[in-house]
Design an enzyme around this catalytic site. Structure first.
Site, PDB file in Angstrom:
ATOM      1  N   GLY A 149      78.857 103.612  55.648  1.00 34.62           N
ATOM      2  CA  GLY A 149      77.335 103.109  56.130  1.00 34.62           C
ATOM      3  C   GLY A 149      77.956 102.909  58.000  1.00 34.62           C
ATOM      4  CE  LYS A 177      78.960 105.432  45.976  1.00 41.85           C
ATOM      5  NZ  LYS A 177      77.860 104.719  45.186  1.00 41.85           N
ATOM      6  CB  THR A 179      72.765 103.612  58.448  1.00 46.65           C
ATOM      7  OG1 THR A 179      74.040 102.609  57.931  1.00 46.65           O
ATOM      8  CG2 THR A 179      72.987 103.064  60.056  1.00 46.65           C
ATOM      9  CB  ALA A 205      67.533 102.747  59.673  1.00 47.96           C
ATOM     10  N   GLY A 260      62.598 102.620  61.638  1.00 47.46           N
ATOM     11  CA  GLY A 260      62.475 102.417  62.851  1.00 47.46           C
ATOM     12  C   GLY A 260      62.779 101.800  63.686  1.00 47.46           C
ATOM     13  N   GLY A 261      63.875 101.352  63.493  1.00 47.42           N
ATOM     14  CA  GLY A 261      64.605 100.513  64.995  1.00 47.42           C
ATOM     15  C   GLY A 261      64.898  99.191  64.911  1.00 47.42           C
ATOM     16  CG  ASP A 287      78.554 101.945  43.646  1.00 50.85           C
ATOM     17  OD1 ASP A 287      79.233 102.319  44.021  1.00 50.85           O
ATOM     18  OD2 ASP A 287      78.366 101.816  42.667  1.00 50.85           O
ATOM     19  NE  ARG A 290      59.058  96.567  56.726  1.00 50.60           N
ATOM     20  CZ  ARG A 290      60.848  97.927  56.630  1.00 50.60           C
ATOM     21  NH1 ARG A 290      61.904  97.541  56.192  1.00 50.60           N
ATOM     22  NH2 ARG A 290      60.433  98.371  57.916  1.00 50.60           N
ATOM     23  CG  LEU A 346      69.147 100.052  61.849  1.00 50.16           C
ATOM     24  CD1 LEU A 346      68.107 100.398  62.786  1.00 50.16           C
ATOM     25  CD2 LEU A 346      70.007 100.924  60.274  1.00 50.16           C
TER      26      LEU A 346
END
Lengths: 532, 419, 210
Positions: A93, A115, A123, A126, A128-129, A293, A355, A466
């Protein structure tokens, strides 16, 4: 679900609104969370009985995998192919890519094992920013304070401070990799406010920030001469050396059905989140590979973890139709001014609260009969997009193309019909303990990205994830590249697995469960070793 | 033994661009006869049983009639085209180049008679650019015709001048497809067009267009000169005429053999082709240019004509016979051909271009010992879904040869797998 | 439970296997629903990672289309084949090797020399599961209009279907991504960001860890 209003009835009664007032908050934040947030569900917590966090609180399902048996034995490694390198990055990612690029550009030889494929990650999804305090009225200090507050002051202060200061340079670095951002007419970065912040601080590219970022990083990794990418290779276990230093990992190829070993001087794990474990039976926003994992592997090698009882439930994931269940609708939509409405068309929470509060409020509406029912198991509230369209026509379509695309799959036009939303398991607030270089308590092992803990406390703000992956991915890559000039490990093994097994037996726990999970159950994966 | 190289490849025919000698050897008599009754030419061709020798086997007179019958009154442009198709790019086919280079006048006379029969005023000799010799020879030969009395008489008989043009094709395999050839004549990339409309109705610049293979055309002057019955009698059984067989692969004497239609495969290989190379056992034949089904051991007795080969669920095609012995692997050969198709796909249709990309990739994997059961299953699945999905038949041909090889030689494929 | 026409059961063939599943499911969900294992060609499951390319033939239709498996709802009589992710393209480059923005177009033709050979077959457009004007993007990039070219590829998920479909080996999606990247690399210089970086560099902004 105690909701009394059916989907059709609520839809018939629904009216798009211009301005609507916000009601008085009846419950304090603490009460709201304690009564309705899943982190506080009585029977979902337990105490760990083995490992570095023995005696600590942990979500029951997570404890199951942390205290489970390994998938492999030493015997399985007999015919395995062995490769050696300077730095092994596990995870494809944003954090893994940033770490690999940084280390490779400092001259280290890097193998990036993933994987699925490079880029298959949370990633890329995503929307929103990414946070960075670039506005004149904003500051890293404010960024720091907002993060600490949203996390209920449980975060590691040093980590948060470093990340807040890193913010602007992370954006510069991303632009240097070729990533675009939305700009205003003066060429300045546009910003929007994340829930729970005191300033507009999230920079973005439409609602495709993750796609734009991962697309660019992936291309940069593929073009980087010092990085070898190994796809379709989930890691099963870390390797330790004679002094407990991390020495590499064992992999399984899902295309060739073979085990292999990659030895390295330093290991950077960036395996992402846990969404596909569906904690508390919630749907998830996460991608297919998010099965926690890395947590398991790090724990087995002796890494200390933190906040194992704290998870973020994103307020607005799609609740209807069922085949889209769990799909994310970005917080950015609320930042633009869209309301959340219950079955009676009333607002019930400040949409831009952090949130955890918004999710708890939605759960409260549904449990107290003011939600909109689609079935006995599923309810939700309205995301009032048509109201936004009334107030600022055209804005939705321009800023949120991904939302439109997804709604289209359900034959819904967000400009005229509200979407039904419900909280979905979204993010692991805690994880592996790290220092400001991403180093864990195990020498030679770095953990970065969602896998690591200590930055978000008990609740993450939009845009910090991020930021974290790039900020700490770079830090780990930079630091690890300083330590690749030694003679290498004398002896490598999975001896630590034997130690864990002893602990499991002594604690009287079941040996039947195995971990890491590797793939969600629905995928029907079976580990088959074809030796020849 | 059957008579070899009787007509098209006779010594009298193989004289290059020597117009005088051609006439001395009896050339031009077909055209002379055609002048007598131009409207009866198509009937003679029908009676003769001439069929498309560039791969289709389609009855030639039907195509001609479609063009001849076109109503020119309503049209603003009064041209009609004949494209004499010498693109010849199929692996294993190398007959047209010999006809063009060594018997140019035979080809041209045939084209002129065709033009007369269908009232065609524009002839294009459409030749693979890799065959520069052929292009030069034909160009020279065309010049010789243009200066001749026969040519003047042709214009008089038709009531309009005939314009001949020599055009190098694009060099792309797909340029052999009829509508792709038309695109090249128009100066564009040879993308096959969708049909309808058919070339007879709407071809070059919208004009009625007839596309015939070089070998087909080469037979025309002989048929008109000697009659339909003569042509019928040349062939064995129900078949008519002779065929240029391009024999290659694991045989002692590969090459071109003009033999009566209906000569058996066994005869071709063992009596003319010198038998199998190094005495190895016969295994299979890729027929017609490798976009067809295979013939195997039990087909050695098949008469090589259109109907008989069709009865064995295969196709005569261009008459190319690529022979494979027990020493050669089928998987490798099929992989070679599928790679050729993948490379040659024009790109317009994703199922063809991407489809051949994937079947080529899977075949390579299996051929190099990297393949697994899942890959073989994937190949079989792709064979199911792909036929009919493209604008032309390239994807169909690629799937056909693969499918046929899987049917006859599944054991070889299975053996090559890792699991 | 709300009844939806999408809940009716349909029979489809996926990778050669007959499967019966509700019509509201995607190709990937249908495979799992039937109990088959599938861990390859699965990623985000929402159409942005480009891992799940499939070939689809609908009942009674001659056409075969290339789509994303997680975005394709199953229909009665549909035939679906999962395509493996193709090997990456051969062109490579480093942004840092392009000295100035004046050099971009020249470098582009060195990095993607095939782009000028586009034969306008339209296959890339037809194979794109996101409906992007791929061919036009290549044309614009070849002319040096990188900003315009890049804008066409906003939704590109880099599934590489256009790459496998290109007979001239252009790798159009990578051309599109290159166009987007050079635009950011050379032209994005937000003054608010630069100003903030300068302040931090001068030590004017620190964090008090209260």
């Amino acid at each position: 679900m105690n909701s009394t209003v059916s989907y059709q009835e609520a839809l018939d009664n629904y009216q798009a609104n211009h301005e609507l007032p916000l009601p008085e908050a009846e419950l304090s934040m603490d009460e709201l969370l304690k009564q309705f947030h899943p982190d506080h569900y009585q029977d979902s917590l337990t105490t760990l009985e083995i490992g570095p966090n023995k005696g600590g609180r942990c979500h029951r399902q997570l404890a199951d995998v942390l205290q489970a048996d390994a998938l492999i034995d030493e015997a399985d490694l007999a015919a395995a192919n062995v490769t050696e390198t300077d730095i092994l990055v596990i995870g494809g990612g944003g954090a893994g890519a940033a770490a690999a690029l940084t280390a490779a550009r400092k001259g280290a030889r890097v193998i990036l094992a993933t994987k699925l494929r490079l880029g298959d990650s949370n990633t890329i999804m995503a929307e929103g920013g990414i946070q960075a305090s670039v506005d004149r009225e904003d500051s890293p200090q404010a960024h720091y304070q907002d993060t600490m507050k949203a996390g209920h002051y449980q975060s590691d202060r040093d980590l948060v401070a470093e990340m807040a200061l890193d913010g602007p340079d992370v954006i510069r670095w991303l632009i240097q990799q070729g990533m675009n951002f939305d700009l205003n007419e003066f060429g300045d970065l546009m910003t929007r406010r994340p829930g729970g912040a005191t300033a507009d601080r999230v920079v973005y590219y439409r609602d495709y920030t993750g796609l734009e970022m991962m697309r660019v990083l992936r291309e940069a990794v593929r073009n980087c001469r010092n990085i070898t990418v190994v796809d379709n290779a989930p890691a099963l276990e870390l390797l330790g050396n004679e002094s407990g230093h991390c020495a590499g990992a064992v992999f399984y190829s899902t295309t060739k059905h073979l085990f292999s070993i990659i030895k390295a001087q330093q290991v950077i794990m960036a395996t992402g989140g846990i969404g596909r474990m569906h904690l508390n039976n919630f749907p998830t926003t996460n991608h297919f590979g998010a099965t926690g994992d890395g947590l398991v592997m790090a724990y087995r090698l002796g890494a200390k973890l933190r906040e194992l009882d704290s998870f973020q439930y994103h307020p607005t994931t799609v609740a209807y139709p069922e085949h889209l269940s769990g799909s994310l609708i970005t917080e950015g939509v609320r930042s633009s001014g869209v309301y959340l409405l219950n079955a009676y068309g009333e607002r019930f929470v400040d949409e831009l609260k952090p949130r955890d509060q918004v999710s708890a409020a939605i759960l409260r509406e549904c449990q107290e009969g003011r939600g909109i029912r689609v079935s006995d198991q599923q309810a939700g509230v309205w995301l009032d997009t048509p109201g936004m369209e009334l107030r600022e026509p055209g804005l939705l379509e321009k800023r949120f193309p991904k939302l439109f695309h997804m709604a289209g799959r359900a034959d819904i036009d967000p400009r005229t019909t509200p979407m039904l939303v419900y909280p979905g398991l979204h993010y692991q607030n805690g994880g592996v303990m790290i220092d400001k270089f991403g180093k864990t308590t195990v020498p030679g092992l770095y953990c970065v990205g969602e896998l690591s803990g200590g930055i978000h406390g008990r609740n993450r703000i939009m845009g910090n994830a991020l930021l974290e992956i790039i900020s700490f991915g770079r830090r780990a890559g930079e630091d690890a590249a300083n330590y690749v000039h030694g003679r290498g490990h004398k002896k490598t093994s999975i001896e630590h697995v034997s130690n864990i097994r002893r602990e499991i037996v002594k604690a009287g726990l079941s040996m039947r469960k195995k971990s890491p999970l590797l793939f969600p159950k629905c995928a029907g994966f079976v580990l088959e070793n074809e030796k020849y | 033994m059957q008579p070899l190289n009787q007509i098209l490849l006779s010594e009298k025919a193989r004289i290059g661009a020597d117009f005088e000698r051609y006439i001395e050897n009896g050339g031009g008599q077909g055209l002379q006869k055609a002048f007598v009754d131009p409207s009866g030419i198509i009937n003679i061709i029908e009676e003769s049983g001439l069929r498309g020798l560039g791969g289709s086997g389609f009855p030639t007179h039907v195509k001609w009639a479609a063009v001849a019958e076109q109503d020119m009154l309503e049209r603003t442009v009064k041209d009609k085209y004949l494209i004499c198709n010498g693109n010849e790019d199929e692996p294993g086919t190398f007959k047209d180049i010999v006809l063009l280079e060594e018997t140019p006048h035979q080809v041209i006379e045939g084209a002129l008679i065709t033009a007369l029969a269908c009232n065609i005023n524009r002839i294009v000799f459409y030749i693979n650019p890799d065959q520069q010799n052929s292009i030069d020879v034909i160009t020279q030969a065309v010049g010789q015709w243009e200066g001749s009395e026969l040519f003047v008489k042709l214009a008089e008989t038709m009531g309009q001048p005939v314009k001949m043009q020599v055009l190098a094709s694009s060099g792309h395999y797909i340029g052999g497809e009829e509508t792709a050839a038309i695109e090249t004549v128009e100066g564009k990339f040879p993308f096959p067009r969708g049909r309808p409309p058919y070339p007879a109705e709407f071809g070059v610049y919208g004009c009625p267009t007839l596309v015939n293979n070089v070998e087909t055309i080469s037979n025309v002057s002989h048929i008109i000169k000697n009659g339909a019955v003569w042509y019928q009698d040349l062939g064995l059984g129900e078949a008519s005429g002779t065929k240029l067989f391009s024999l290659s692969g694991d045989v002692l004497s590969p090459g071109i053999y003009e033999l009566p239609m209906g000569t058996t495969l066994e005869e071709l290989i063992f009596e003319y082709g010198g038998g199998m190379l190094q005495g190895k056992e016969f295994k299979a034949v890729f027929t017609g240019g490798p976009s067809n089904t295979l013939l195997t051991k039990r087909d050695l007795d098949v008469p090589l004509d259109f109907e008989s080969v069709k009865a064995r669920r295969s196709s005569l095609g261009t008459g190319a016979m690529i022979v494979v012995s027990e020493g050669s692997g089928i998987v490798k050969k099929v992989s070679e051909y599928v790679n050729f198709f993948a490379h040659s796909s024009c790109g317009q249709c994703p199922p063809c271009k991407t489809g051949t990309y994937y079947i080529a990739m899977l075949l390579d994997k299996i051929d190099t010992g990297q393949g697994r059961q899942a890959d073989l299953e994937q190949l079989i699945n792709l064979c199911e879904i792909l036929p009919g999905s493209g604008r032309c038949a390239l994807i169909d041909g690629a799937v056909k040869v693969l499918d046929s090889s899987l049917y006859h030689f599944m054991g070889e494929y299975a053996q090559a797998l890792k699991d | 439970m709300i009844e939806s026409p999408k809940d009716t059961q349909v029979e489809v063939t996926i990778n050669g296997k007959k499967i019966v599943a509700p019509a509201s499911l995607s190709a990937i969900q249908a495979v799992w629903h039937a109990g088959y294992s599938r861990v390859e060609g699965v990623g985000c499951l929402e159409g942005v990672c480009g891992s799940c390319s499939v070939m689809v033939r609908r009942q009674d239709d001659k056409e075969v289309n290339t789509e994303l498996g997680c975005q394709t709802f199953i229909e009665e009589g549909m035939e679906i084949i999962f395509l493996g992710f193709p090997t990456p393209t051969h062109q490579t480059y480093q942004l840092a090797d392009i000295q100035t923005s004046w050099d971009v177009q020249g470098q582009f033709h060195q990095i993607f020399p095939e782009a000028g050979n586009c034969r306008a077959c339209g296959g890339c457009n037809r194979s794109c599961p996101k409906g992007i004007e791929v061919e036009n993007g290549v044309r614009l990039a070849t002319k040096g209009k990188f900003r315009e070219a890049g804008d066409l590829f906003v939704e590109c998920v880099m599934c590489n279907l256009c790459m496998t479909n290109c007979p001239e080996r252009i790798a159009p999606n990578h051309v599109g991504l290159f166009s987007r990247r050079v635009n950011a690399y050379f032209h994005i210089r937000p003054s608010n960001l630069i100003n903030r970086l300068e302040q931090i560099r001068q030590g004017k902004l620190t964090v008090n860890k209260i």
